[in-house]
Design an enzyme around this catalytic site. Sequence first.
Site, PDB file in Angstrom:
ATOM      1  N   SER A 128       0.816  -1.218   0.000  1.00 35.95           N
ATOM      2  CA  SER A 128       0.000   0.000   0.000  1.00 35.95           C
ATOM      3  C   SER A 128       0.846   1.263   0.000  1.00 35.95           C
ATOM      4  CB  SER A 128      -0.874  -0.009   1.266  1.00 35.95           C
ATOM      5  OG  SER A 128      -1.343   1.295   1.547  1.00 35.95           O
ATOM      6  N   GLU A 130       0.230   3.648   1.725  1.00 42.91           N
ATOM      7  CA  GLU A 130       0.315   4.115   3.125  1.00 42.91           C
ATOM      8  C   GLU A 130       1.709   3.846   3.689  1.00 42.91           C
ATOM      9  OE1 GLU A 130      -1.617   5.479   5.916  1.00 42.91           O
ATOM     10  OE2 GLU A 130      -2.453   6.398   4.138  1.00 42.91           O
ATOM     11  N   TYR A 152      -1.437   0.681  10.722  1.00 44.51           N
ATOM     12  CA  TYR A 152      -1.750  -0.012   9.465  1.00 44.51           C
ATOM     13  C   TYR A 152      -0.554   0.054   8.508  1.00 44.51           C
ATOM     14  CZ  TYR A 152      -3.663  -0.608   4.759  1.00 44.51           C
ATOM     15  OH  TYR A 152      -3.864  -1.010   3.460  1.00 44.51           O
TER      16      TYR A 152
HETATM   17  O1  G4F Z   1     -10.318   7.174   2.366  1.00 45.14           O
HETATM   18  P1  G4F Z   1      -9.352   7.054   3.462  1.00 45.14           P
HETATM   19  O2  G4F Z   1      -9.848   6.484   4.733  1.00 45.14           O
HETATM   20  O3  G4F Z   1      -8.120   6.253   2.858  1.00 45.14           O
HETATM   21  P2  G4F Z   1      -6.573   6.121   3.316  1.00 45.14           P
HETATM   22  O4  G4F Z   1      -6.403   6.379   4.742  1.00 45.14           O
HETATM   23  O5  G4F Z   1      -5.771   6.946   2.359  1.00 45.14           O
HETATM   24  O6  G4F Z   1      -6.295   4.573   3.051  1.00 45.14           O
HETATM   25  C1  G4F Z   1      -6.785   3.881   1.913  1.00 45.14           C
HETATM   26  O7  G4F Z   1      -5.828   3.864   0.898  1.00 45.14           O
HETATM   27  C2  G4F Z   1      -4.627   3.143   1.223  1.00 45.14           C
HETATM   28  C3  G4F Z   1      -3.713   3.247   0.005  1.00 45.14           C
HETATM   29  O8  G4F Z   1      -2.897   4.372   0.184  1.00 45.14           O
HETATM   30  C4  G4F Z   1      -4.965   1.717   1.560  1.00 45.14           C
HETATM   31  F1  G4F Z   1      -3.844   1.039   1.871  1.00 45.14           F
HETATM   32  C5  G4F Z   1      -5.910   1.688   2.724  1.00 45.14           C
HETATM   33  O9  G4F Z   1      -6.273   0.351   3.030  1.00 45.14           O
HETATM   34  C6  G4F Z   1      -7.158   2.463   2.355  1.00 45.14           C
HETATM   35  O10 G4F Z   1      -7.779   1.796   1.282  1.00 45.14           O
HETATM   36  O11 G4F Z   1      -8.739   8.502   3.813  1.00 45.14           O
HETATM   37  C7  G4F Z   1      -8.202   9.324   2.820  1.00 45.14           C
HETATM   38  C8  G4F Z   1      -7.934  10.696   3.389  1.00 45.14           C
HETATM   39  C9  G4F Z   1      -7.138  10.715   4.698  1.00 45.14           C
HETATM   40  O12 G4F Z   1      -6.134  11.698   4.607  1.00 45.14           O
HETATM   41  C10 G4F Z   1      -8.152  11.108   5.763  1.00 45.14           C
HETATM   42  O13 G4F Z   1      -7.601  11.820   6.875  1.00 45.14           O
HETATM   43  O14 G4F Z   1      -9.177  11.333   3.704  1.00 45.14           O
HETATM   44  C11 G4F Z   1      -9.051  11.996   4.942  1.00 45.14           C
HETATM   45  N1  G4F Z   1     -10.389  12.156   5.518  1.00 45.14           N
HETATM   46  C12 G4F Z   1     -10.969  13.347   5.838  1.00 45.14           C
HETATM   47  N2  G4F Z   1     -12.164  13.143   6.389  1.00 45.14           N
HETATM   48  C13 G4F Z   1     -11.229  11.171   5.873  1.00 45.14           C
HETATM   49  C14 G4F Z   1     -12.348  11.791   6.415  1.00 45.14           C
HETATM   50  N3  G4F Z   1     -11.121   9.833   5.774  1.00 45.14           N
HETATM   51  C15 G4F Z   1     -12.174   9.090   6.196  1.00 45.14           C
HETATM   52  N4  G4F Z   1     -12.097   7.743   6.063  1.00 45.14           N
HETATM   53  N5  G4F Z   1     -13.297   9.655   6.758  1.00 45.14           N
HETATM   54  C16 G4F Z   1     -13.432  11.001   6.893  1.00 45.14           C
HETATM   55  O15 G4F Z   1     -14.440  11.492   7.389  1.00 45.14           O
END
Ligand code: G4F
Length: 331
Positions: A128, A130, A152
């Site tokens: 990933s 990440e 993670y």
């Molecule tokens: O959609 P996210 O939760 O994805 P994240 O953390 O980038 O991880 C995903 O991608 C990775 C590949 O790089 C995978 F390995 C992993 O398993 C997963 O599929 O968050 C994306 C971004 C972050 O910066 C977070 O802080 O969105 C920001 N965010 C802002 N508000 C939020 C929110 N994320 C989530 N989930 N929920 C919110 O309300």
Amino acid sequence: MSKRALITGITGQDGMYLAELLLREGYEVFGLVRGQNNPKLPVLAAELPDVKILTGDLMDLSSLMRALAASQPDEVYNLGAISFVAYSWENAAVTSEVTGLGVLNMLEATRLHAGSDIGRVRFYQASSSEMFGKVQDVPQRESTLLWPRSPYGVAKVYGHYMTINYRESYGMHASSGILFNHESPRRGPEFVTRKISQAVARISLGVQDSLSLGNLDARRDWGYAGDYVRAMWLMLQQDDADDYVISTGETHSIREFLDLAFARVGIDDWSEKVRVDPAFFRPAEVDLLIGDPAKAREVLGWTPTVGFPELVARMVDHDVAEQEALLGRSA
Ligand code: G4F
């Protein structure tokens, strides 16, 4: 005789797209499913009835050995993991076990199963972006120093290096795809893109007023999951195993995702619809991800087919239709 593939994490977004691709390619596809009464199983059975289900758990080596014996795969795709980054701070130990040690179990089960003919089973590990965390290069490449910023991410680094280690120690055909964020209408609602597309659909239909989010300034390299599973498959068709960054080479903020998603339903100013809630901020953020997919393009011949605006449109359109169906309205 058709090839056989075993997929862990079959009920997730990527597992389902990959199973579809492999079935189209003529494979016999086996999926490993965990737990009793797994709630995702009926969806899988309805959408992909040709997938053969095996039960097992990444924490249970003997169950993995039995799954390998039953499926006799030519290719193993290890997509199973606890994949929600935010969850990993509160559940660091279980994330380390499943997302980290689970890779070791799957590698070891595959090695034992293959026996002296180690090359007969090819292995894919879902690494990933990440792992890049506090990024040390822009854009990030296969050679970029890893600096994970969450439990993670740390667990994924362990799995990534263990995969390389099995390749180097035992000559296993084990490849890692360093996949940047990849989305689709099948994305889980806990991830930010789907959280937004579902909320935008509901707001446009008048059944929700607003949406609470965390950091709107984080930037991600978002691609389409259907494209990314093709890269996984291509990796296992190469003569030599290797590691590949899979990304679009573009980065966008959460704000830009919101702009396009709301515009898709005719809302140009979303400032009154979105609340920033500190509860959704993470203890450590990955501020910027942008990958360089040059190696995948040159070696695998892989390029993404769905750009950012098209991806957002597909997700919003899907969720508007889904919400309309739920509300009993016609499209
Ligand atoms: O959609 P996210 O939760 O994805 P994240 O953390 O980038 O991880 C995903 O991608 C990775 C590949 O790089 C995978 F390995 C992993 O398993 C997963 O599929 O968050 C994306 C971004 C972050 O910066 C977070 O802080 O969105 C920001 N965010 C802002 N508000 C939020 C929110 N994320 C989530 N989930 N929920 C919110 O309300």
